[in-house]
Design a protein around this motif. Structure first.
Motif, PDB file in Angstrom:
ATOM      1  N   ARG A  88       8.920 -14.123   0.938  1.00 21.40           N
ATOM      2  CA  ARG A  88       7.846 -13.844  -0.002  1.00 21.40           C
ATOM      3  C   ARG A  88       7.104 -12.597   0.450  1.00 21.40           C
ATOM      4  O   ARG A  88       6.931 -12.361   1.628  1.00 21.40           O
ATOM      5  CB  ARG A  88       6.896 -15.022  -0.067  1.00 21.40           C
ATOM      6  CG  ARG A  88       7.614 -16.294  -0.546  1.00 21.40           C
ATOM      7  CD  ARG A  88       6.660 -17.390  -0.744  1.00 21.40           C
ATOM      8  NE  ARG A  88       5.963 -17.115  -2.000  1.00 21.40           N
ATOM      9  CZ  ARG A  88       4.961 -17.820  -2.450  1.00 21.40           C
ATOM     10  NH1 ARG A  88       4.504 -18.810  -1.764  1.00 21.40           N
ATOM     11  NH2 ARG A  88       4.386 -17.527  -3.586  1.00 21.40           N
ATOM     12  N   THR A  89       6.680 -11.806  -0.506  1.00 23.65           N
ATOM     13  CA  THR A  89       5.920 -10.607  -0.200  1.00 23.65           C
ATOM     14  C   THR A  89       4.485 -11.008   0.100  1.00 23.65           C
ATOM     15  O   THR A  89       3.874 -11.763  -0.647  1.00 23.65           O
ATOM     16  CB  THR A  89       5.965  -9.633  -1.391  1.00 23.65           C
ATOM     17  OG1 THR A  89       7.326  -9.416  -1.741  1.00 23.65           O
ATOM     18  CG2 THR A  89       5.313  -8.319  -1.057  1.00 23.65           C
ATOM     19  N   SER A  90       3.938 -10.485   1.185  1.00 22.88           N
ATOM     20  CA  SER A  90       2.585 -10.870   1.595  1.00 22.88           C
ATOM     21  C   SER A  90       1.549 -10.256   0.660  1.00 22.88           C
ATOM     22  O   SER A  90       1.773  -9.203   0.049  1.00 22.88           O
ATOM     23  CB  SER A  90       2.329 -10.415   3.037  1.00 22.88           C
ATOM     24  OG  SER A  90       2.185  -9.011   3.071  1.00 22.88           O
ATOM     25  N   PRO A  91       0.394 -10.877   0.539  1.00 21.41           N
ATOM     26  CA  PRO A  91      -0.692 -10.339  -0.303  1.00 21.41           C
ATOM     27  C   PRO A  91      -1.118  -8.937   0.153  1.00 21.41           C
ATOM     28  O   PRO A  91      -1.459  -8.099  -0.673  1.00 21.41           O
ATOM     29  CB  PRO A  91      -1.826 -11.347  -0.121  1.00 21.41           C
ATOM     30  CG  PRO A  91      -1.148 -12.622   0.269  1.00 21.41           C
ATOM     31  CD  PRO A  91       0.057 -12.204   1.044  1.00 21.41           C
ATOM     32  N   THR A  93       0.791  -6.589   1.391  1.00 16.81           N
ATOM     33  CA  THR A  93       1.774  -5.644   0.866  1.00 16.81           C
ATOM     34  C   THR A  93       1.507  -5.366  -0.610  1.00 16.81           C
ATOM     35  O   THR A  93       1.555  -4.220  -1.053  1.00 16.81           O
ATOM     36  CB  THR A  93       3.198  -6.187   1.066  1.00 16.81           C
ATOM     37  OG1 THR A  93       3.400  -6.456   2.443  1.00 16.81           O
ATOM     38  CG2 THR A  93       4.242  -5.208   0.562  1.00 16.81           C
ATOM     39  N   TRP A  94       1.212  -6.409  -1.386  1.00 16.66           N
ATOM     40  CA  TRP A  94       0.916  -6.226  -2.805  1.00 16.66           C
ATOM     41  C   TRP A  94      -0.329  -5.357  -2.987  1.00 16.66           C
ATOM     42  O   TRP A  94      -0.372  -4.502  -3.868  1.00 16.66           O
ATOM     43  CB  TRP A  94       0.721  -7.572  -3.502  1.00 16.66           C
ATOM     44  CG  TRP A  94       2.017  -8.260  -3.795  1.00 16.66           C
ATOM     45  CD1 TRP A  94       2.468  -9.414  -3.251  1.00 16.66           C
ATOM     46  CD2 TRP A  94       3.045  -7.817  -4.685  1.00 16.66           C
ATOM     47  NE1 TRP A  94       3.710  -9.722  -3.747  1.00 16.66           N
ATOM     48  CE2 TRP A  94       4.089  -8.757  -4.636  1.00 16.66           C
ATOM     49  CE3 TRP A  94       3.189  -6.706  -5.522  1.00 16.66           C
ATOM     50  CZ2 TRP A  94       5.244  -8.630  -5.393  1.00 16.66           C
ATOM     51  CZ3 TRP A  94       4.348  -6.593  -6.276  1.00 16.66           C
ATOM     52  CH2 TRP A  94       5.357  -7.547  -6.204  1.00 16.66           C
ATOM     53  N   LEU A  97       0.532  -1.722  -2.371  1.00 19.52           N
ATOM     54  CA  LEU A  97       1.302  -1.191  -3.491  1.00 19.52           C
ATOM     55  C   LEU A  97       0.430  -0.896  -4.708  1.00 19.52           C
ATOM     56  O   LEU A  97       0.589   0.128  -5.377  1.00 19.52           O
ATOM     57  CB  LEU A  97       2.427  -2.159  -3.867  1.00 19.52           C
ATOM     58  CG  LEU A  97       3.580  -2.252  -2.865  1.00 19.52           C
ATOM     59  CD1 LEU A  97       4.533  -3.371  -3.268  1.00 19.52           C
ATOM     60  CD2 LEU A  97       4.322  -0.937  -2.768  1.00 19.52           C
ATOM     61  N   VAL A  98      -0.507  -1.778  -5.004  1.00 17.13           N
ATOM     62  CA  VAL A  98      -1.421  -1.574  -6.135  1.00 17.13           C
ATOM     63  C   VAL A  98      -2.301  -0.358  -5.884  1.00 17.13           C
ATOM     64  O   VAL A  98      -2.507   0.476  -6.774  1.00 17.13           O
ATOM     65  CB  VAL A  98      -2.265  -2.849  -6.390  1.00 17.13           C
ATOM     66  CG1 VAL A  98      -3.417  -2.571  -7.338  1.00 17.13           C
ATOM     67  CG2 VAL A  98      -1.379  -3.954  -6.935  1.00 17.13           C
TER      68      VAL A  98
END
Length: 125
Positions: A88-91, A93-94, A97-98
C-alpha cells in the motif's frame, strides 16, 4: 498413495485390490493442512475424465489418529504459493505527490505565465 510430486501438485494412486494407477490432483485431498505422503492409505472415488482416462477424486485419509500440528511435515511445494500482496502507498507518499502536482499546475497555469506569452497592444490617443 503410489507416488506424489509436490512441486507439480499431483500424483498417482492405486486401489488395494490392484489395477492401473490413477491420476490424483492436490485439490482432491481434504483441506486439513497435511501433505499427501507416499504409502499413505486413502479412500477415493473414481471418475472418468474427458479424454477417457480415469481419475481419483474426493479422497479421505484412512488413519486412526492425527499427528499434532508440530509433528506434521511442512507443506512446502504441496500447493501453489499465494499471490504476493501488493504494498500500500503510504499517506506521506500521496501527500508529496499531490503537492508536486499542485506545484506543477500552479507553474504551468498561473496568470503570470499566460501574461508572458501574450503581447498586449497599447492604444495611443
Amino acid at each position: 498413495m503410489d507416488s506424489w510430486y509436490a512441486e507439480r501438485g499431483h500424483g498417482m494412486v492405486r486401489s488395494e485390490q490392484g489395477g492401473e494407477p490413477l491420476f490424483v490432483h492436490v485439490s482432491a485431498f481434504p483441506m486439513d493442512g497435511q501433505v499427501p505422503q507416499e504409502g499413505e492409505r486413502i479412500s477415493f472415488e473414481v471418475v472418468s475424465r474427458s479424454d477417457g482416462s480415469k481419475q481419483a477424486v474426493r479422497l479421505h485419509r484412512l488413519q486412526s489418529h492425527k499427528l499434532p500440528s508440530q509433528l506434521r511435515p511442512s507443506r512446502v511445494g504441496s500447493r501453489p504459493p499465494r499471490p504476493i500482496a501488493r504494498r500500500r502507498t503510504s499517506p506521506l507518499t500521496w501527500m508529496v505527490l499531490v503537492l508536486l502536482a499542485l506545484g506543477v499546475g500552479a507553474t504551468v497555469w498561473s496568470p503570470a505565465s499566460h501574461a508572458l506569452g501574450t503581447k498586449t497592444q497599447t492604444q495611443r490617443h
